[in-house]
Structures are given as C-alpha cells and as structure tokens.
Design a protein around this motif. Structure first.
Motif, PDB file in Angstrom:
ATOM      1  N   SER A   1     -30.389 -13.383 -30.325  1.00 43.92           N
ATOM      2  CA  SER A   1     -29.504 -14.235 -29.531  1.00 43.92           C
ATOM      3  C   SER A   1     -28.626 -13.349 -28.660  1.00 43.92           C
ATOM      4  O   SER A   1     -28.327 -12.212 -29.011  1.00 43.92           O
ATOM      5  CB  SER A   1     -28.646 -15.120 -30.432  1.00 43.92           C
ATOM      6  OG  SER A   1     -27.835 -14.323 -31.261  1.00 43.92           O
ATOM      7  N   ILE A   2     -28.220 -13.898 -27.515  1.00 48.52           N
ATOM      8  CA  ILE A   2     -27.352 -13.178 -26.581  1.00 48.52           C
ATOM      9  C   ILE A   2     -25.933 -13.682 -26.791  1.00 48.52           C
ATOM     10  O   ILE A   2     -25.687 -14.882 -26.734  1.00 48.52           O
ATOM     11  CB  ILE A   2     -27.795 -13.396 -25.122  1.00 48.52           C
ATOM     12  CG1 ILE A   2     -29.216 -12.841 -24.931  1.00 48.52           C
ATOM     13  CG2 ILE A   2     -26.810 -12.759 -24.158  1.00 48.52           C
ATOM     14  CD1 ILE A   2     -29.824 -13.148 -23.589  1.00 48.52           C
ATOM     15  N   ILE A   3     -25.028 -12.761 -27.032  1.00 45.25           N
ATOM     16  CA  ILE A   3     -23.623 -13.121 -27.239  1.00 45.25           C
ATOM     17  C   ILE A   3     -22.829 -12.530 -26.090  1.00 45.25           C
ATOM     18  O   ILE A   3     -22.818 -11.318 -25.896  1.00 45.25           O
ATOM     19  CB  ILE A   3     -23.111 -12.576 -28.587  1.00 45.25           C
ATOM     20  CG1 ILE A   3     -23.927 -13.169 -29.722  1.00 45.25           C
ATOM     21  CG2 ILE A   3     -21.634 -12.891 -28.760  1.00 45.25           C
ATOM     22  CD1 ILE A   3     -23.609 -12.599 -31.070  1.00 45.25           C
ATOM     23  N   GLY A   4     -22.183 -13.369 -25.321  1.00 43.00           N
ATOM     24  CA  GLY A   4     -21.367 -12.895 -24.212  1.00 43.00           C
ATOM     25  C   GLY A   4     -22.126 -12.871 -22.903  1.00 43.00           C
ATOM     26  O   GLY A   4     -23.266 -13.297 -22.798  1.00 43.00           O
ATOM     27  N   ASP A   5     -21.474 -12.317 -21.890  1.00 44.16           N
ATOM     28  CA  ASP A   5     -22.016 -12.259 -20.540  1.00 44.16           C
ATOM     29  C   ASP A   5     -22.755 -10.940 -20.357  1.00 44.16           C
ATOM     30  O   ASP A   5     -22.150  -9.871 -20.454  1.00 44.16           O
ATOM     31  CB  ASP A   5     -20.865 -12.380 -19.535  1.00 44.16           C
ATOM     32  CG  ASP A   5     -21.352 -12.505 -18.102  1.00 44.16           C
ATOM     33  OD1 ASP A   5     -22.576 -12.451 -17.888  1.00 44.16           O
ATOM     34  OD2 ASP A   5     -20.498 -12.669 -17.218  1.00 44.16           O
ATOM     35  N   ILE A   6     -24.048 -11.010 -20.089  1.00 46.86           N
ATOM     36  CA  ILE A   6     -24.824  -9.771 -19.915  1.00 46.86           C
ATOM     37  C   ILE A   6     -25.019  -9.410 -18.447  1.00 46.86           C
ATOM     38  O   ILE A   6     -25.639  -8.402 -18.133  1.00 46.86           O
ATOM     39  CB  ILE A   6     -26.200  -9.867 -20.605  1.00 46.86           C
ATOM     40  CG1 ILE A   6     -27.047 -10.983 -19.994  1.00 46.86           C
ATOM     41  CG2 ILE A   6     -26.035 -10.062 -22.091  1.00 46.86           C
ATOM     42  CD1 ILE A   6     -28.482 -10.978 -20.464  1.00 46.86           C
ATOM     43  N   VAL A   7     -24.476 -10.241 -17.537  1.00 46.84           N
ATOM     44  CA  VAL A   7     -24.672 -10.007 -16.111  1.00 46.84           C
ATOM     45  C   VAL A   7     -23.443  -9.364 -15.467  1.00 46.84           C
ATOM     46  O   VAL A   7     -23.550  -8.386 -14.742  1.00 46.84           O
ATOM     47  CB  VAL A   7     -25.030 -11.325 -15.383  1.00 46.84           C
ATOM     48  CG1 VAL A   7     -25.162 -11.094 -13.889  1.00 46.84           C
ATOM     49  CG2 VAL A   7     -26.301 -11.915 -15.953  1.00 46.84           C
ATOM     50  N   ASN A   8     -22.271  -9.894 -15.723  1.00 43.41           N
ATOM     51  CA  ASN A   8     -21.049  -9.423 -15.060  1.00 43.41           C
ATOM     52  C   ASN A   8     -20.487  -8.183 -15.754  1.00 43.41           C
ATOM     53  O   ASN A   8     -20.810  -7.879 -16.899  1.00 43.41           O
ATOM     54  CB  ASN A   8     -20.000 -10.532 -15.030  1.00 43.41           C
ATOM     55  CG  ASN A   8     -20.419 -11.674 -14.125  1.00 43.41           C
ATOM     56  OD1 ASN A   8     -20.981 -11.443 -13.061  1.00 43.41           O
ATOM     57  ND2 ASN A   8     -20.178 -12.891 -14.559  1.00 43.41           N
ATOM     58  N   SER A   9     -19.599  -7.508 -15.052  1.00 46.31           N
ATOM     59  CA  SER A   9     -18.982  -6.282 -15.524  1.00 46.31           C
ATOM     60  C   SER A   9     -18.073  -6.527 -16.726  1.00 46.31           C
ATOM     61  O   SER A   9     -17.485  -7.595 -16.880  1.00 46.31           O
ATOM     62  CB  SER A   9     -18.167  -5.654 -14.391  1.00 46.31           C
ATOM     63  OG  SER A   9     -17.435  -4.560 -14.869  1.00 46.31           O
ATOM     64  N   THR A  10     -17.927  -5.503 -17.573  1.00 47.59           N
ATOM     65  CA  THR A  10     -17.023  -5.586 -18.723  1.00 47.59           C
ATOM     66  C   THR A  10     -15.605  -5.181 -18.345  1.00 47.59           C
ATOM     67  O   THR A  10     -14.691  -5.346 -19.140  1.00 47.59           O
ATOM     68  CB  THR A  10     -17.498  -4.646 -19.851  1.00 47.59           C
ATOM     69  OG1 THR A  10     -17.482  -3.306 -19.363  1.00 47.59           O
ATOM     70  CG2 THR A  10     -18.861  -5.033 -20.335  1.00 47.59           C
ATOM     71  N   GLY A  11     -15.451  -4.619 -17.142  1.00 40.21           N
ATOM     72  CA  GLY A  11     -14.138  -4.166 -16.708  1.00 40.21           C
ATOM     73  C   GLY A  11     -13.955  -2.666 -16.935  1.00 40.21           C
ATOM     74  O   GLY A  11     -13.003  -2.068 -16.436  1.00 40.21           O
ATOM     75  N   GLU A  12     -14.850  -2.052 -17.674  1.00 37.62           N
ATOM     76  CA  GLU A  12     -14.759  -0.601 -17.904  1.00 37.62           C
ATOM     77  C   GLU A  12     -15.245   0.140 -16.675  1.00 37.62           C
ATOM     78  O   GLU A  12     -16.129  -0.321 -15.958  1.00 37.62           O
ATOM     79  CB  GLU A  12     -15.638  -0.188 -19.095  1.00 37.62           C
ATOM     80  CG  GLU A  12     -15.048  -0.534 -20.423  1.00 37.62           C
ATOM     81  CD  GLU A  12     -15.876   0.056 -21.539  1.00 37.62           C
ATOM     82  OE1 GLU A  12     -16.202   1.258 -21.482  1.00 37.62           O
ATOM     83  OE2 GLU A  12     -16.203  -0.679 -22.465  1.00 37.62           O
ATOM     84  N   ARG A  13     -14.665   1.330 -16.435  1.00 31.82           N
ATOM     85  CA  ARG A  13     -15.091   2.165 -15.325  1.00 31.82           C
ATOM     86  C   ARG A  13     -16.209   3.099 -15.825  1.00 31.82           C
ATOM     87  O   ARG A  13     -16.075   3.727 -16.858  1.00 31.82           O
ATOM     88  CB  ARG A  13     -13.925   2.996 -14.808  1.00 31.82           C
ATOM     89  CG  ARG A  13     -12.774   2.159 -14.338  1.00 31.82           C
ATOM     90  CD  ARG A  13     -12.511   2.069 -12.869  1.00 31.82           C
ATOM     91  NE  ARG A  13     -12.928   3.195 -12.061  1.00 31.82           N
ATOM     92  CZ  ARG A  13     -13.625   3.032 -10.941  1.00 31.82           C
ATOM     93  NH1 ARG A  13     -13.935   1.824 -10.519  1.00 31.82           N
ATOM     94  NH2 ARG A  13     -13.964   4.060 -10.215  1.00 31.82           N
ATOM     95  N   TRP A  14     -17.266   3.156 -15.068  1.00 32.98           N
ATOM     96  CA  TRP A  14     -18.390   4.018 -15.393  1.00 32.98           C
ATOM     97  C   TRP A  14     -18.523   5.085 -14.319  1.00 32.98           C
ATOM     98  O   TRP A  14     -18.188   4.846 -13.156  1.00 32.98           O
ATOM     99  CB  TRP A  14     -19.684   3.207 -15.458  1.00 32.98           C
ATOM    100  CG  TRP A  14     -19.763   2.274 -16.622  1.00 32.98           C
ATOM    101  CD1 TRP A  14     -19.091   1.109 -16.780  1.00 32.98           C
ATOM    102  CD2 TRP A  14     -20.550   2.451 -17.800  1.00 32.98           C
ATOM    103  NE1 TRP A  14     -19.420   0.515 -17.955  1.00 32.98           N
ATOM    104  CE2 TRP A  14     -20.314   1.330 -18.610  1.00 32.98           C
ATOM    105  CE3 TRP A  14     -21.433   3.424 -18.251  1.00 32.98           C
ATOM    106  CZ2 TRP A  14     -20.941   1.160 -19.834  1.00 32.98           C
ATOM    107  CZ3 TRP A  14     -22.059   3.243 -19.468  1.00 32.98           C
ATOM    108  CH2 TRP A  14     -21.797   2.144 -20.260  1.00 32.98           C
TER     109      TRP A  14
END
Length: 88
Positions: A71-84
């Motif tokens: 199962s998918i938990i949370g948003d897998i498309v949008n950013s998490t807000g962390e800087r990479w």
C-alpha cells in the motif's frame, strides 16, 4: 543393497551421512538395536521443463503474485520539503 547405519553412528556422523545421501541419491536405513526405525531419502526437486512452467510455479502465476500486498502511504508525487543536492 541399501546402506544401513546404526542410530548411534548416525548421530555421530549425521552431517556427512546427509551429504552422502544428497550426493549419491541413494537412501540410508537407520537401525536401532538391529531393527529398522527410519529411512533417509534424497528429496526430489521438481524442475520446470519450459519457461511457461517456470512462470507458474506452485500453480500460481509468477507475475502478479504480490498484487494487493502493498500500500502507498502519503504523497509520492509532490516534494517532502527537504532540500536535495539534486535540486540545485
């Protein structure tokens, strides 16, 4: 003639007897006080004959075996807000 081995000797040499049965593909009779008490047999491994047989091991299709298990938990498309580093 089938190989026979006393239970005490089998206990002492168990792993080597197992290796011998696997290698020679012959059974061993284990005795206790001269009476047969057990039989050690090599396992028969069924190997798929064709690629199609391989794809349906145990009567279940190879592809799709895990369907409905995850199962998918949370948003897998949008950013998490962390800087990479890759964002720069």
């Amino acid at each position: 003639m089938k190989q026979q081995i006393a239970a005490g000797e089998f206990k002492a040499k168990c792993l080597s007897v197992l290796d011998e049965v696997q290698r020679s593909r012959k059974e061993v009779i284990i005795t206790k006080r001269g009476k047969r008490v057990a039989r050690l047999l090599p396992i028969e491994v069924a190997r798929p004959k064709t690629f199609e047989d391989f794809l349906e091991l145990d009567g279940k299709p190879f592809f799709g075996r895990m369907k409905g298990k995850g199962s998918i938990i949370g948003d897998i498309v949008n950013s998490t807000g962390e800087r990479w580093d890759a964002d720069e």
